[in-house]
Design a protein around this motif. Sequence first.
Motif, PDB file in Angstrom:
ATOM      1  N   SER A  63      43.697  29.080  38.441  1.00  0.00           N
ATOM      2  CA  SER A  63      44.692  29.390  39.464  1.00  0.00           C
ATOM      3  C   SER A  63      43.981  29.665  40.789  1.00  0.00           C
ATOM      4  O   SER A  63      42.773  29.936  40.822  1.00  0.00           O
ATOM      5  CB  SER A  63      45.508  30.622  39.063  1.00  0.00           C
ATOM      6  OG  SER A  63      46.163  30.404  37.835  1.00  0.00           O
ATOM      7  N   SER A  64      44.735  29.636  41.873  1.00  0.00           N
ATOM      8  CA  SER A  64      44.133  29.799  43.201  1.00  0.00           C
ATOM      9  C   SER A  64      43.429  31.143  43.367  1.00  0.00           C
ATOM     10  O   SER A  64      42.491  31.266  44.154  1.00  0.00           O
ATOM     11  CB  SER A  64      45.187  29.624  44.285  1.00  0.00           C
ATOM     12  OG  SER A  64      46.224  30.573  44.120  1.00  0.00           O
ATOM     13  N   ASP A  65      43.859  32.152  42.596  1.00  0.00           N
ATOM     14  CA  ASP A  65      43.197  33.458  42.675  1.00  0.00           C
ATOM     15  C   ASP A  65      42.160  33.651  41.560  1.00  0.00           C
ATOM     16  O   ASP A  65      41.604  34.736  41.411  1.00  0.00           O
ATOM     17  CB  ASP A  65      44.225  34.590  42.629  1.00  0.00           C
ATOM     18  CG  ASP A  65      45.041  34.602  41.339  1.00  0.00           C
ATOM     19  OD1 ASP A  65      44.810  33.728  40.462  1.00  0.00           O
ATOM     20  OD2 ASP A  65      45.916  35.469  41.202  1.00  0.00           O
ATOM     21  N   TYR A  66      41.918  32.588  40.794  1.00  0.00           N
ATOM     22  CA  TYR A  66      40.902  32.588  39.727  1.00  0.00           C
ATOM     23  C   TYR A  66      41.154  33.675  38.675  1.00  0.00           C
ATOM     24  O   TYR A  66      40.229  34.213  38.071  1.00  0.00           O
ATOM     25  CB  TYR A  66      39.487  32.729  40.321  1.00  0.00           C
ATOM     26  CG  TYR A  66      39.059  31.499  41.071  1.00  0.00           C
ATOM     27  CD1 TYR A  66      38.458  30.429  40.408  1.00  0.00           C
ATOM     28  CD2 TYR A  66      39.269  31.392  42.443  1.00  0.00           C
ATOM     29  CE1 TYR A  66      38.080  29.285  41.092  1.00  0.00           C
ATOM     30  CE2 TYR A  66      38.898  30.248  43.136  1.00  0.00           C
ATOM     31  CZ  TYR A  66      38.297  29.200  42.459  1.00  0.00           C
ATOM     32  OH  TYR A  66      37.924  28.068  43.140  1.00  0.00           O
ATOM     33  N   ARG A  67      42.417  33.951  38.397  1.00  0.00           N
ATOM     34  CA  ARG A  67      42.743  35.020  37.448  1.00  0.00           C
ATOM     35  C   ARG A  67      42.231  34.730  36.035  1.00  0.00           C
ATOM     36  O   ARG A  67      41.999  35.659  35.261  1.00  0.00           O
ATOM     37  CB  ARG A  67      44.247  35.279  37.433  1.00  0.00           C
ATOM     38  CG  ARG A  67      45.061  34.127  36.844  1.00  0.00           C
ATOM     39  CD  ARG A  67      46.539  34.348  36.974  1.00  0.00           C
ATOM     40  NE  ARG A  67      46.926  34.212  38.376  1.00  0.00           N
ATOM     41  CZ  ARG A  67      48.171  34.299  38.801  1.00  0.00           C
ATOM     42  NH1 ARG A  67      49.147  34.532  37.949  1.00  0.00           N
ATOM     43  NH2 ARG A  67      48.446  34.140  40.070  1.00  0.00           N
ATOM     44  N   GLU A  68      42.053  33.441  35.679  1.00  0.00           N
ATOM     45  CA  GLU A  68      41.563  33.096  34.334  1.00  0.00           C
ATOM     46  C   GLU A  68      40.041  32.978  34.282  1.00  0.00           C
ATOM     47  O   GLU A  68      39.473  32.726  33.219  1.00  0.00           O
ATOM     48  CB  GLU A  68      42.152  31.758  33.867  1.00  0.00           C
ATOM     49  CG  GLU A  68      43.648  31.628  33.980  1.00  0.00           C
ATOM     50  CD  GLU A  68      44.096  31.086  35.337  1.00  0.00           C
ATOM     51  OE1 GLU A  68      45.314  30.872  35.502  1.00  0.00           O
ATOM     52  OE2 GLU A  68      43.230  30.865  36.224  1.00  0.00           O
ATOM     53  N   CYS A  69      39.390  33.129  35.410  1.00  0.00           N
ATOM     54  CA  CYS A  69      37.947  32.892  35.513  1.00  0.00           C
ATOM     55  C   CYS A  69      37.159  34.125  35.064  1.00  0.00           C
ATOM     56  O   CYS A  69      37.347  35.210  35.621  1.00  0.00           O
ATOM     57  CB  CYS A  69      37.595  32.530  36.951  1.00  0.00           C
ATOM     58  SG  CYS A  69      35.879  32.039  37.178  1.00  0.00           S
ATOM     59  N   PRO A  70      36.267  33.970  34.085  1.00  0.00           N
ATOM     60  CA  PRO A  70      35.484  35.125  33.630  1.00  0.00           C
ATOM     61  C   PRO A  70      34.408  35.488  34.647  1.00  0.00           C
ATOM     62  O   PRO A  70      33.507  34.687  34.925  1.00  0.00           O
ATOM     63  CB  PRO A  70      34.865  34.631  32.319  1.00  0.00           C
ATOM     64  CG  PRO A  70      34.808  33.143  32.459  1.00  0.00           C
ATOM     65  CD  PRO A  70      35.976  32.756  33.322  1.00  0.00           C
ATOM     66  N   PRO A  71      34.447  36.684  35.214  1.00  0.00           N
ATOM     67  CA  PRO A  71      33.507  37.041  36.270  1.00  0.00           C
ATOM     68  C   PRO A  71      32.058  37.121  35.810  1.00  0.00           C
ATOM     69  O   PRO A  71      31.145  36.986  36.615  1.00  0.00           O
ATOM     70  CB  PRO A  71      34.012  38.409  36.756  1.00  0.00           C
ATOM     71  CG  PRO A  71      34.842  38.935  35.647  1.00  0.00           C
ATOM     72  CD  PRO A  71      35.420  37.748  34.937  1.00  0.00           C
ATOM     73  N   SER A  72      31.838  37.338  34.520  1.00  0.00           N
ATOM     74  CA  SER A  72      30.469  37.479  34.023  1.00  0.00           C
ATOM     75  C   SER A  72      29.851  36.157  33.581  1.00  0.00           C
ATOM     76  O   SER A  72      28.682  36.117  33.196  1.00  0.00           O
ATOM     77  CB  SER A  72      30.438  38.469  32.860  1.00  0.00           C
ATOM     78  OG  SER A  72      31.254  37.991  31.799  1.00  0.00           O
ATOM     79  N   SER A  73      30.609  35.072  33.634  1.00  0.00           N
ATOM     80  CA  SER A  73      30.096  33.781  33.179  1.00  0.00           C
ATOM     81  C   SER A  73      29.111  33.200  34.188  1.00  0.00           C
ATOM     82  O   SER A  73      29.444  33.055  35.366  1.00  0.00           O
ATOM     83  CB  SER A  73      31.250  32.796  32.985  1.00  0.00           C
ATOM     84  OG  SER A  73      30.747  31.476  32.839  1.00  0.00           O
ATOM     85  N   PRO A  74      27.903  32.837  33.744  1.00  0.00           N
ATOM     86  CA  PRO A  74      26.942  32.220  34.662  1.00  0.00           C
ATOM     87  C   PRO A  74      27.436  30.898  35.237  1.00  0.00           C
ATOM     88  O   PRO A  74      27.055  30.519  36.340  1.00  0.00           O
ATOM     89  CB  PRO A  74      25.702  31.987  33.790  1.00  0.00           C
ATOM     90  CG  PRO A  74      25.861  32.867  32.610  1.00  0.00           C
ATOM     91  CD  PRO A  74      27.342  33.028  32.408  1.00  0.00           C
TER      92      PRO A  74
END
Length: 196
Positions: A63-74
Amino acid sequence: MTAKSIYLVLDMMNDLVHADGPNGKGPLGAQVQDRQVIQNTARALEKARAAGMLIGYVRVGFSSDYRECPPSSPIFSKARENGLFKLGTWGTEVHSELAPHAHDFDIVKHRVSPFYGTNLEPILRAHAIRHVYLGGVSSNAVVQATVRDAHDRDYECVVLEDCCASFSSEDHDQSMAAVSRFATLSTSRDVDFPNQ
């Protein structure tokens, strides 16, 4: 007749493979061009369509706000930093030379594996799929993840080696050697898609 096979086109999106995309200008793009991955995938798609096979396009996107994006993923934290893989943008569209048809499946994922948290497995089960043909980028990420996860779910896989690329030829070769334990290797020229 019930379909038993599907061809999955993995992450062949503008952000990754288009010459004007951010990765298309780097090592991955160079490998995609040198290996003629776009042309080979177009050939494979034409053959698969002629055989009446189901086609699925796997795309990584957020999504445009990266809500599904894991912040700790390299891997994926860099996507957020650089504005990549944003759904609804040119970057997450499939390369125009490989454009989906209206009846093809769109499988959007938020992690490396297309089986994790997506509609892929329900699609495979609904259509009694047993054989998964696949290719895409990168060889050492989505291709390996797809093969391993499909294998553990009892699907038979065929990897179209010339439809895959990684950030170096060494990475690609090592990946193909690794997946050959779990899948059959073929090419867009040699593959014999079953008529459906």
